[in-house]
Design a protein around this motif. Structure first.
Motif, PDB file in Angstrom:
ATOM      1  N   ILE A   1       0.867  -1.183   0.000  1.00 22.37           N
ATOM      2  CA  ILE A   1       0.000   0.000   0.000  1.00 22.37           C
ATOM      3  C   ILE A   1       0.901   1.230   0.000  1.00 22.37           C
ATOM      4  O   ILE A   1       1.763   1.368   0.867  1.00 22.37           O
ATOM      5  CB  ILE A   1      -0.918   0.015   1.243  1.00 22.37           C
ATOM      6  CG1 ILE A   1      -1.785  -1.254   1.290  1.00 22.37           C
ATOM      7  CG2 ILE A   1      -1.798   1.261   1.270  1.00 22.37           C
ATOM      8  CD1 ILE A   1      -2.445  -1.502   2.641  1.00 22.37           C
ATOM      9  N   ILE A   2       0.728   2.104  -0.976  1.00 21.43           N
ATOM     10  CA  ILE A   2       1.540   3.322  -1.053  1.00 21.43           C
ATOM     11  C   ILE A   2       0.694   4.484  -0.533  1.00 21.43           C
ATOM     12  O   ILE A   2      -0.288   4.888  -1.162  1.00 21.43           O
ATOM     13  CB  ILE A   2       2.015   3.591  -2.496  1.00 21.43           C
ATOM     14  CG1 ILE A   2       2.813   2.375  -3.015  1.00 21.43           C
ATOM     15  CG2 ILE A   2       2.872   4.851  -2.549  1.00 21.43           C
ATOM     16  CD1 ILE A   2       3.147   2.454  -4.485  1.00 21.43           C
ATOM     17  N   GLY A   3       1.063   5.002   0.632  1.00 23.69           N
ATOM     18  CA  GLY A   3       0.283   6.061   1.286  1.00 23.69           C
ATOM     19  C   GLY A   3      -0.238   5.568   2.617  1.00 23.69           C
ATOM     20  O   GLY A   3      -0.855   4.499   2.695  1.00 23.69           O
ATOM     21  N   ASN A   4       0.042   6.333   3.696  1.00 22.28           N
ATOM     22  CA  ASN A   4      -0.352   5.868   5.038  1.00 22.28           C
ATOM     23  C   ASN A   4      -1.326   6.823   5.712  1.00 22.28           C
ATOM     24  O   ASN A   4      -1.326   6.984   6.929  1.00 22.28           O
ATOM     25  CB  ASN A   4       0.889   5.621   5.911  1.00 22.28           C
ATOM     26  CG  ASN A   4       1.699   6.890   6.129  1.00 22.28           C
ATOM     27  OD1 ASN A   4       1.325   7.966   5.664  1.00 22.28           O
ATOM     28  ND2 ASN A   4       2.802   6.778   6.852  1.00 22.28           N
ATOM     29  N   GLY A   5      -2.179   7.470   4.904  1.00 26.15           N
ATOM     30  CA  GLY A   5      -3.272   8.279   5.453  1.00 26.15           C
ATOM     31  C   GLY A   5      -4.437   7.386   5.838  1.00 26.15           C
ATOM     32  O   GLY A   5      -4.295   6.159   5.943  1.00 26.15           O
ATOM     33  N   PRO A   6      -5.641   7.968   6.038  1.00 29.73           N
ATOM     34  CA  PRO A   6      -6.799   7.194   6.493  1.00 29.73           C
ATOM     35  C   PRO A   6      -7.131   5.988   5.603  1.00 29.73           C
ATOM     36  O   PRO A   6      -7.477   4.931   6.106  1.00 29.73           O
ATOM     37  CB  PRO A   6      -7.944   8.204   6.482  1.00 29.73           C
ATOM     38  CG  PRO A   6      -7.327   9.549   6.383  1.00 29.73           C
ATOM     39  CD  PRO A   6      -5.918   9.408   5.930  1.00 29.73           C
ATOM     40  N   SER A   7      -6.999   6.119   4.263  1.00 26.41           N
ATOM     41  CA  SER A   7      -7.311   4.992   3.363  1.00 26.41           C
ATOM     42  C   SER A   7      -6.367   3.827   3.619  1.00 26.41           C
ATOM     43  O   SER A   7      -6.792   2.672   3.754  1.00 26.41           O
ATOM     44  CB  SER A   7      -7.151   5.385   1.892  1.00 26.41           C
ATOM     45  OG  SER A   7      -7.990   6.432   1.543  1.00 26.41           O
ATOM     46  N   GLY A   8      -5.048   4.136   3.671  1.00 25.62           N
ATOM     47  CA  GLY A   8      -4.049   3.100   3.886  1.00 25.62           C
ATOM     48  C   GLY A   8      -4.185   2.436   5.241  1.00 25.62           C
ATOM     49  O   GLY A   8      -4.045   1.211   5.370  1.00 25.62           O
ATOM     50  N   ILE A   9      -4.485   3.240   6.266  1.00 22.70           N
ATOM     51  CA  ILE A   9      -4.647   2.691   7.630  1.00 22.70           C
ATOM     52  C   ILE A   9      -5.854   1.760   7.674  1.00 22.70           C
ATOM     53  O   ILE A   9      -5.794   0.648   8.210  1.00 22.70           O
ATOM     54  CB  ILE A   9      -4.793   3.822   8.669  1.00 22.70           C
ATOM     55  CG1 ILE A   9      -3.514   4.665   8.737  1.00 22.70           C
ATOM     56  CG2 ILE A   9      -5.117   3.246  10.049  1.00 22.70           C
ATOM     57  CD1 ILE A   9      -3.655   5.934   9.589  1.00 22.70           C
ATOM     58  N   CYS A  10      -6.973   2.203   7.102  1.00 23.39           N
ATOM     59  CA  CYS A  10      -8.199   1.405   7.134  1.00 23.39           C
ATOM     60  C   CYS A  10      -8.008   0.092   6.386  1.00 23.39           C
ATOM     61  O   CYS A  10      -8.428  -0.970   6.859  1.00 23.39           O
ATOM     62  CB  CYS A  10      -9.342   2.217   6.526  1.00 23.39           C
ATOM     63  SG  CYS A  10     -10.947   1.408   6.685  1.00 23.39           S
ATOM     64  N   LEU A  11      -7.339   0.134   5.223  1.00 24.26           N
ATOM     65  CA  LEU A  11      -7.108  -1.105   4.474  1.00 24.26           C
ATOM     66  C   LEU A  11      -6.180  -2.041   5.246  1.00 24.26           C
ATOM     67  O   LEU A  11      -6.398  -3.255   5.293  1.00 24.26           O
ATOM     68  CB  LEU A  11      -6.535  -0.788   3.085  1.00 24.26           C
ATOM     69  CG  LEU A  11      -6.281  -2.009   2.192  1.00 24.26           C
ATOM     70  CD1 LEU A  11      -7.543  -2.856   2.016  1.00 24.26           C
ATOM     71  CD2 LEU A  11      -5.741  -1.584   0.838  1.00 24.26           C
ATOM     72  N   SER A  12      -5.160  -1.490   5.890  1.00 22.06           N
ATOM     73  CA  SER A  12      -4.248  -2.314   6.694  1.00 22.06           C
ATOM     74  C   SER A  12      -5.018  -3.023   7.810  1.00 22.06           C
ATOM     75  O   SER A  12      -4.795  -4.210   8.093  1.00 22.06           O
ATOM     76  CB  SER A  12      -3.136  -1.446   7.292  1.00 22.06           C
ATOM     77  OG  SER A  12      -2.309  -2.216   8.139  1.00 22.06           O
ATOM     78  N   TYR A  13      -5.948  -2.305   8.439  1.00 20.64           N
ATOM     79  CA  TYR A  13      -6.791  -2.875   9.501  1.00 20.64           C
ATOM     80  C   TYR A  13      -7.576  -4.078   8.963  1.00 20.64           C
ATOM     81  O   TYR A  13      -7.598  -5.153   9.569  1.00 20.64           O
ATOM     82  CB  TYR A  13      -7.730  -1.782  10.009  1.00 20.64           C
ATOM     83  CG  TYR A  13      -8.717  -2.200  11.071  1.00 20.64           C
ATOM     84  CD1 TYR A  13      -8.291  -2.537  12.356  1.00 20.64           C
ATOM     85  CD2 TYR A  13     -10.087  -2.243  10.807  1.00 20.64           C
ATOM     86  CE1 TYR A  13      -9.199  -2.906  13.337  1.00 20.64           C
ATOM     87  CE2 TYR A  13     -11.002  -2.608  11.780  1.00 20.64           C
ATOM     88  CZ  TYR A  13     -10.548  -2.941  13.047  1.00 20.64           C
ATOM     89  OH  TYR A  13     -11.445  -3.303  14.015  1.00 20.64           O
ATOM     90  N   LEU A  14      -8.195  -3.909   7.784  1.00 19.99           N
ATOM     91  CA  LEU A  14      -9.024  -4.972   7.206  1.00 19.99           C
ATOM     92  C   LEU A  14      -8.180  -6.147   6.712  1.00 19.99           C
ATOM     93  O   LEU A  14      -8.635  -7.290   6.731  1.00 19.99           O
ATOM     94  CB  LEU A  14      -9.862  -4.413   6.054  1.00 19.99           C
ATOM     95  CG  LEU A  14     -10.915  -3.362   6.455  1.00 19.99           C
ATOM     96  CD1 LEU A  14     -11.466  -2.655   5.221  1.00 19.99           C
ATOM     97  CD2 LEU A  14     -12.051  -4.001   7.247  1.00 19.99           C
TER      98      LEU A  14
END
Length: 498
Positions: free
Chosen positions: A27-40
């Motif tokens: 995942i390139i980018g660690n804003g809200p989108s990247g954090i949420c996808l990492s969680y899932l």
């Protein structure tokens, strides 16, 4: 958090140990989108809470049909059918209404989801970002108040307002500061145990698809021997090569190169302010960021007696600049292309009660045009005008809709007309991925073309785009894209139960 030196070694470790075995997801980018996808992708799985009652009766009926099946494993198109709201993305509306059932009507109903941590469903992944987790929220002036209500800034299963309460803080007018949000996102990553997947201080310089044939023989053997989650027996197997560097504490740049089976673009759009493309725009008094005005006031290089500051644009950043200048009694000339009554103007879409300061700016834009003096000192509004040129003598030429020109002398100019993503690490700057492949990617006018139920790029299989890059511009709605991508990646990895 890990030191950058350790991050660098972790990024390259899999190369040293097992050759070039690909990571299932980068995942390139660690804003809200990247954090949420990492969680899932870390095994956190949402189910319908059996006793819950959703205010949308048709959705409630659908949710009751298979409460034992995770939302990630259900038909997202079926569940989201018929939902309406403030997003164009059906899955964003679905996830939002499951997390905040009646929030648009002022309700405070609890989420109808319950979360289970099913570690056997986790997919190995890395999240690469320049800043600490939270992405661009770390670059925004800390005291800035967000546009969205505080509870809309939260991520799944850890309410923002509960975290704020623990800090003995309350929300100002239901809204949060950028500093609060940046801290909350960092806390979320630690609290949910995601930090092992995050690599801060990393800059990606290139992402390209490479065939197994083009990789040296020993690497190819590695790919075939690897206990990959994906089945790579077919001919012509391709993976993504992700190159970049890690910034060390000493200021060095340590290069890395990793292979990924899937890449998710979640870089947002804060990188590159939009330019008007007019003569003189590169002169030293013309700026493209609000921070330049704050800096000039701090340095006393402009003040009450200065020539006016020119502010170009009619979005919220321009409004923030006007409010800041107004607060400092600095005169402003405000130029924008739209009519004040244009329904597309953001101010015409904001509830007055919740956003009193933006309503005030809108009022000024309406009542204080150059044609008729209004009640606001030190401010002149020029609707339906555009800048023709910036002069070396700080004289700016504007033109109205009828072709008439005006000239004003200014102390500094701020062009605040939005920003574009920096996709220079993709072939052709990612233009081939956009809805209109003749134009640069733009979050509002020309997002990346993705499948609405998987967020996989229609032009490049294995590549996904989330958040503003896919046209989802609010934190509240970027999470739906993460849900869609996670569901798709789980299916590819055969991690969805039958």
């Amino acid at each position: 958090m890990l030191s950058n030196r350790k991050m660098y070694s972790i990024l390259n470790r899999h190369q040293k140990k097992t050759g070039f075995k690909p990571i299932p997801v980068v995942i390139i980018g660690n804003g809200p989108s990247g954090i949420c996808l990492s969680y899932l992708l870390s095994g956190y799985t949402p189910y319908f809470k059996r006793e819950s009652l959703h205010p949308h009766p048709i959705l409630q009926k659908k949710l009751e049909e298979a409460p034992h099946v995770s939302i990630l494993d259900q038909d997202l198109e079926y569940l989201s059918e018929g939902l309406e709201g403030r997003s164009h993305s059906p899955v964003s509306l679905l996830f939002d209404t499951l997390l905040h059932p009646d929030t648009d009507f002022g309700g405070t109903a609890e989420s109808v989801l319950t979360w289970w941590h099913e570690t056997d469903r986790a997919i190995p992944h890395l999240v690469l970002g320049r800043n600490p987790p939270g992405g661009a929220w770390h670059s925004i002036e800390g005291s800035m108040v967000t546009l969205s209500r505080g509870e809309w800034m939260g991520l799944p299963d850890l309410q923002f307002k509960d975290w704020l309460r623990q800090k003995k803080r309350g929300l100002r007018n239901n809204r949060a500061t950028a500093e609060d949000i940046a801290q909350y996102y960092q806390h979320y990553v630690m609290k949910k145990g995601l930090q092992k997947n995050f690599r801060s201080g990393t800059v990606v310089t290139s992402v390209r698809k490479v065939s197994a044939e083009s990789i040296s023989n020993h690497v190819q053997e590695d790919l075939q021997k690897s206990d990959s989650l994906w089945n790579f027996t077919e001919e012509g197997m391709e993976v993504f090569q992700v190159d970049g560097f890690v910034k060390t504490v000493q200021g060095d740049k340590e290069p890395f190169s990793i292979y990924a089976e899937n890449v998710v673009l979640a870089t947002g759009t804060y990188d590159s302010p939009t330019w008007l493309g007019v003569k003189g725009e590169n002169l030293s008094y013309v700026h493209h960021q609000l921070s330049a005005l704050e800096e000039a006031v701090k340095n006393n290089s402009i003040g009450i007696t200065s020539d006016p500051v020119l502010i170009v644009g009619a979005g919220l950043t321009a409004a923030d600049a006007i409010l800041f200048a107004h607060h400092c009694n600095i005169p402003v000339i405000h130029v924008f292309r739209r009519r004040v009554s244009d329904p597309g103007l953001i101010f015409n879409q904001l509830p007055k009660m919740m956003y009193p300061e933006y309503h005030k700016v809108h009022q000024m834009m309406k009542e204080q045009s150059a044609a008729c003096a209004g009640p606001y000192e030190c401010y002149v509004s020029l609707p339906e005008h555009h800048v023709l040129s910036f002069g070396k003598d700080k004289k700016c030429i504007f033109q109205d809709k009828n072709g008439y020109q005006k000239a004003y002398k200014v102390s500094m100019a701020l062009v605040l007309t939005g920003s574009n993503p920096n996709l220079s690490f993709l072939p052709n700057n990612g233009i081939d991925l956009a809805m209109d492949s003749d134009q640069p990617v733009n979050p509002k006018r020309n997002p990346i073309d993705v499948d609405p139920f998987t967020y996989e790029c229609t032009q490049e299989k294995g590549l996904y785009a989330l958040g503003p890059l896919a046209g989802d511009n609010f934190v509240r709605f970027v999470q739906g894209g993460a849900l869609a991508a996670a569901s798709s990646l789980l299916k590819k990895a055969n991690k969805n139960p039958p």
